[in-house]
Design a protein around this motif. Structure first.
Motif, PDB file in Angstrom:
ATOM      1  N   VAL A   1       0.940  -1.480   0.202  1.00 41.84           N
ATOM      2  CA  VAL A   1       0.231   0.160   0.026  1.00 41.84           C
ATOM      3  C   VAL A   1       0.768   1.484  -0.218  1.00 41.84           C
ATOM      4  O   VAL A   1       0.208   2.690  -0.933  1.00 41.84           O
ATOM      5  N   ASP A   2       2.231   1.538   0.439  1.00 42.56           N
ATOM      6  CA  ASP A   2       3.611   2.587   0.887  1.00 42.56           C
ATOM      7  C   ASP A   2       4.155   1.685  -0.173  1.00 42.56           C
ATOM      8  O   ASP A   2       4.763   0.647   0.065  1.00 42.56           O
ATOM      9  N   TYR A   3       4.943   2.632  -0.711  1.00 44.21           N
ATOM     10  CA  TYR A   3       6.370   2.197  -1.261  1.00 44.21           C
ATOM     11  C   TYR A   3       7.785   3.169  -0.980  1.00 44.21           C
ATOM     12  O   TYR A   3       7.114   4.499  -1.686  1.00 44.21           O
ATOM     13  N   ASN A   4       8.629   2.490  -0.549  1.00 40.87           N
ATOM     14  CA  ASN A   4       9.882   3.991  -0.670  1.00 40.87           C
ATOM     15  C   ASN A   4       9.592   4.501   0.463  1.00 40.87           C
ATOM     16  O   ASN A   4      10.196   5.625  -0.452  1.00 40.87           O
ATOM     17  N   VAL A   5       9.159   4.842   0.971  1.00 40.27           N
ATOM     18  CA  VAL A   5       8.669   6.129   2.088  1.00 40.27           C
ATOM     19  C   VAL A   5       9.805   5.821   3.038  1.00 40.27           C
ATOM     20  O   VAL A   5      10.235   5.688   3.651  1.00 40.27           O
ATOM     21  N   ASP A   6      10.298   7.830   3.237  1.00 46.24           N
ATOM     22  CA  ASP A   6      10.956   8.088   4.402  1.00 46.24           C
ATOM     23  C   ASP A   6      10.285   7.846   5.058  1.00 46.24           C
ATOM     24  O   ASP A   6       9.118   8.680   5.709  1.00 46.24           O
ATOM     25  N   ALA A   7      10.387   6.869   5.899  1.00 46.32           N
ATOM     26  CA  ALA A   7      10.163   6.389   7.591  1.00 46.32           C
ATOM     27  C   ALA A   7       9.870   8.046   8.475  1.00 46.32           C
ATOM     28  O   ALA A   7       8.869   8.639   9.056  1.00 46.32           O
ATOM     29  N   GLU A   8      10.250   9.212   8.530  1.00 40.31           N
ATOM     30  CA  GLU A   8      10.335  10.401   8.750  1.00 40.31           C
ATOM     31  C   GLU A   8       8.758  10.909   7.857  1.00 40.31           C
ATOM     32  O   GLU A   8       7.829  12.372   8.826  1.00 40.31           O
TER      33      GLU A   8
END
Length: 226
Positions: free
Chosen positions: A217-224
């Motif tokens: 559902v989300d890809y390659n997202v900066d954790a912040e």
């Protein structure tokens, strides 16, 4: 009960820095890799996880322990290692120069000299890219599309079994594995066109649904930014 899965790519390693092929072979996290992971770990420090898992490769194990040690709201016991979530296996190319390797793969795919992996995949598709990698490998040990696909299905089955009664888990795995998993289970991707390679320390989020299905559902997202 559905399970939310935070797939974290390990931190930068020595082989990443030296531009070497790194699948089942391993190399240590760099200072930059560790420092970048501290940012990810801090961003996730207030996220409650019922459990944390990792691939059985040391770069993933070291990464998951950084996540565990920084988390302030989770009570995580011994980390379970899941070998099914290892990186893609590149056979004889393990440890070789990346650009030289992709150039050999491109030649095996019949498109001439090309060392940009994204351009190769966009020209021939992911299946042919994997097949060409196996053909180009002098010992033909590299995982092809069917072998990797079978392992990914097995990995999700294993994850489903170990996360029963867990609502949210963190799992540290690898860049090409996350990317290929996302091509298979993310409705914004397909087998014919390349998607960007996930960053070290990035988060890709998946859901294991009650009906047994898995989706990204989300890809390659900066954790912040989660």
């Amino acid at each position: 009960m559905s399970t939310e899965v935070y797939l974290v790519r390990h931190g930068e390693t020595m082989f990443n820095q030296l531009n070497k092929v790194q699948g089942w072979c391993d190399s240590p996290l760099t200072v930059k890799g560790i420092n970048d992971l501290k940012v990810t770990a801090n961003a996730l420090s207030q996220v409650h996880f019922d459990n944390m898992y990792s691939s059985d490769l040391k770069r993933a194990i070291d990464t998951v322990h950084l996540m565990k040690d920084a988390n302030l709201v989770s009570d995580i016991g011994k980390i379970k290692k899941l070998p099914e979530f290892r990186e893609v296996f590149f056979g004889t190319f393990e440890g070789d120069d990346i650009n030289q390797t992709w150039d050999q793969v491109a030649m095996a795919a019949g498109i001439g000299h090309e060392d940009n992996v994204a351009k190769i995949i966009n020209q021939v598709g992911l299946r042919e890219f994997r097949e060409a990698t196996k053909r180009a490998d002098p010992r033909h040990l590299a995982e092809d599309k069917d072998e990797l696909d079978e392992r990914m299905v097995r990995a999700i089955d294993v994850l489903r079994d170990v996360t029963k009664n867990e609502q949210r888990v963190l799992l540290v795995t690898h860049g090409d594995f996350i990317k290929t998993l996302s091509i298979k289970y993310w409705n914004k991707s397909d087998d014919k066109h390349d998607i960007i390679f996930p960053d070290n320390g990035s988060v890709t989020r998946g859901i294991l649904h009650d009906n047994g299905k898995f989706e990204i559902v989300d890809y390659n997202v900066d954790a912040e930014k989660l």
